[in-house]
Design an enzyme around this catalytic site. Structure first.
Site, short mmCIF file in Angstrom:
data_model
loop_
_atom_site.label_atom_id
_atom_site.label_comp_id
_atom_site.label_asym_id
_atom_site.label_seq_id
_atom_site.Cartn_x
_atom_site.Cartn_y
_atom_site.Cartn_z
N HIS A 129 8.52 -26.95 0.04
CA HIS A 129 7.95 -28.14 -0.58
C HIS A 129 6.80 -27.79 -1.51
CE1 HIS A 129 10.29 -30.87 2.05
NE2 HIS A 129 10.32 -29.77 2.78
N GLU A 156 0.82 -1.20 0.00
CA GLU A 156 0.00 0.00 0.00
C GLU A 156 0.86 1.26 0.00
OE1 GLU A 156 -4.28 -0.36 1.89
OE2 GLU A 156 -2.96 0.70 3.28
N LYS A 215 -14.15 0.30 -4.03
CA LYS A 215 -15.25 0.73 -3.16
C LYS A 215 -16.31 1.47 -3.96
CE LYS A 215 -12.29 1.32 0.89
NZ LYS A 215 -11.71 2.31 1.78
O1 PA5 Z 1 -3.69 1.39 5.81
C1 PA5 Z 1 -4.79 1.82 5.51
O2 PA5 Z 1 -5.01 3.03 5.45
C2 PA5 Z 1 -5.95 0.90 5.21
O3 PA5 Z 1 -5.56 -0.42 5.13
C3 PA5 Z 1 -6.98 1.02 6.30
O4 PA5 Z 1 -6.39 0.72 7.52
C4 PA5 Z 1 -8.17 0.11 6.07
O5 PA5 Z 1 -8.73 0.37 4.82
C5 PA5 Z 1 -9.21 0.29 7.16
O6 PA5 Z 1 -9.60 1.62 7.22
P1 PA5 Z 1 -10.35 2.20 8.47
O7 PA5 Z 1 -9.46 2.07 9.65
O8 PA5 Z 1 -10.66 3.61 8.11
O9 PA5 Z 1 -11.60 1.36 8.64
#
Ligand code: PA5
Length: 420
Positions: free
Chosen positions: A296, A275, A410
């Site tokens: 394996h 990310e 989303k």
């Molecule tokens: O690292 C990030 O920003 C994302 O993985 C969020 O943690 C994830 O989408 C969850 O978001 P939120 O904490 O707003 O529910």
């Protein structure tokens, strides 16, 4: 203290190539402290082991003690950065005296039902975690479990819900305020994937009975040690090496561990690096494997398939226990040559043999050795990777702290669901 060994990169990355990235690495490290750099609003995690909110930390410990005294099960609801850090720590140091279950990290009815079964006939509480307060997966799971909690406890349910979210905004914060739930804060300047050392990770970890002071202590040690501005710094070496490998055509970084309980550290790393760096058509694909198990299965590809990967091996020397291999009178399995040897010795030989084989096969390795499997060492490891990721992302030239790409699915999902 963790140590980094780049010797198994010989033939893939030369000392000169590594040294040639020194100026870029120095600039990337400095960028983390530069208010004009990309993502500079999200570097609160850098000094968190020192500047964390002490009052909230004490409240986390108090809430954890209450949960442990009145609950057999804690249902932790969250996804992505609001889930992976706590899960990674609790796979290594499992909860004692309480069952910690994770929900809201998928849209699987099957997984949700499994957690429902675990709370049947039990005393339980909820820790719902969402920085935005509106992420679909945890929001749906929370609606289901809150309903069950209210059915079981009535008004007392409000004393069993702990919400970790933004200090002021979002649907979860509004709900928490309206119902008087105890709340914990995800700081504005800490993104989800860097939030394991905030209440996001700390409350479930503390509720599990794991010493969060030690975890923060390990992160603090790392914060001090890895602030060194030179190529002697293991963070600089790691960040530079993985960028040299990428520029030389490697496409995949395979995080490998020899401890099955570290496999969720691999999941956490996949989010952290995927990310943070995977944008603008760039970046290594972060993958993970568990050795020797996956030798394996994936071992064939690693040794002999497309030459597009390198490994980052996390090796724990002393896991706190061992098993001696017994002598056998009949030696029917021909294993008496190992009789009396500890299993950890066999594992070490497998590790050394694999490193050499993969190096020869063109899959070089970066090795991170952890002397002991302690909570403190895990805190150090988490901070090591957070800092490495920030530095590496700046070397790559991306903003390591945003995630514009996760919005695309989303948008489509909400359109298909008919969200007003
Ligand atoms: O690292 C990030 O920003 C994302 O993985 C969020 O943690 C994830 O989408 C969850 O978001 P939120 O904490 O707003 O529910």
């Amino acid at each position: 203290m963790l140590s980094l060994d780049l010797s198994k990169l010989e033939g893939a990355v030369s000392a000169e190539e590594l040294a040639s990235l020194e100026a870029e690495t120095a600039k990337a490290h400095a960028a983390l402290y530069d208010p004009a750099s990309k993502g500079s609003d999200f570097v609160g995690w850098l000094k968190l082991p020192e500047t964390y909110d002490k009052e909230e930390f004490a409240r986390i410990q108090k809430a954890a003690a209450k949960i442990r005294s009145d609950s057999d099960v804690l249902v932790v609801i969250g996804i992505g950065g609001s889930y992976l850090g706590a899960r990674a720590v609790l796979e290594v140091f499992p909860a004692e005296g309480i069952d910690i279950c994770f929900a809201g990290c998928s849209l699987s009815p099957n997984e949700l039902k499994k957690v429902e079964k675990k709370i049947q006939g039990k005393n339980w509480s909820i820790n719902v975690i969402s920085k935005s307060g509106g992420t679909t997966e945890p929001a749906v799971a929370f609606r289901v479990f809150r309903d069950l909690l209210v059915k079981q406890y009535g008004k007392e349910a409000d004393k069993r819900i702990y919400a970790t979210t933004d200090k002021a905004r979002g649907a979860l914060k509004s709900l928490a305020d309206a119902n008087g739930w105890e709340t914990f804060v995800v700081p504005d300047d800490v993104g989800g994937r860097y939030s394991v050392l905030t209440a996001v990770g700390l409350l479930p970890i503390a509720a599990a009975g794991v010493d969060i002071t030690e975890l923060m202590g390990g992160a603090y040690d790392a914060m001090v040690r890895f602030d060194e501005r030179s190529m002697e710094n293991p963070v600089w070496q790691y960040a530079a090496a993985r960028n040299v490998l990428y520029r030389k055509g490697k496409k995949i970084e395979l995080y490998c561990t020899y401890e099955p309980s570290y496999s969720f550290v691999g999941e956490w790393l996949k989010q952290l690096f995927g990310e943070s760096e995977g944008k603008e058509g760039k970046a290594l694909w972060p993958a993970s494997a568990q050795f020797t198990t996956d030798l394996h299965s994936l071992g064939q590809y690693i040794q002999d398939g497309e030459r597009d990967l390198f490994e980052t091996v996390i090796y724990v020397d002393d896991t706190g226990c061992d098993v001696a291999i017994p002598y056998s009178d009949d030696n029917g399995d021909n294993l008496n040559y190992l009789a009396g040897k500890p299993l950890s010795f066999v594992r070490e030989m497998a590790f050394q043999g694999t490193l050499a084989a993969h190096k020869d096969g063109g899959a070089p390795s970066i090795v991170l050795r952890i002397p002991q499997m302690t909570v403190r060492a895990l805190g150090e490891l988490l901070y090591f990777f957070e800092l490495s990721c920030g530095v590496s992302g700046h070397i790559l030239g991306v903003n390591p702290f945003n995630q514009p790409g996760v919005e695309a699915y989303k948008k489509n999902m909400f359109a298909l669901l008919g969200r007003p």
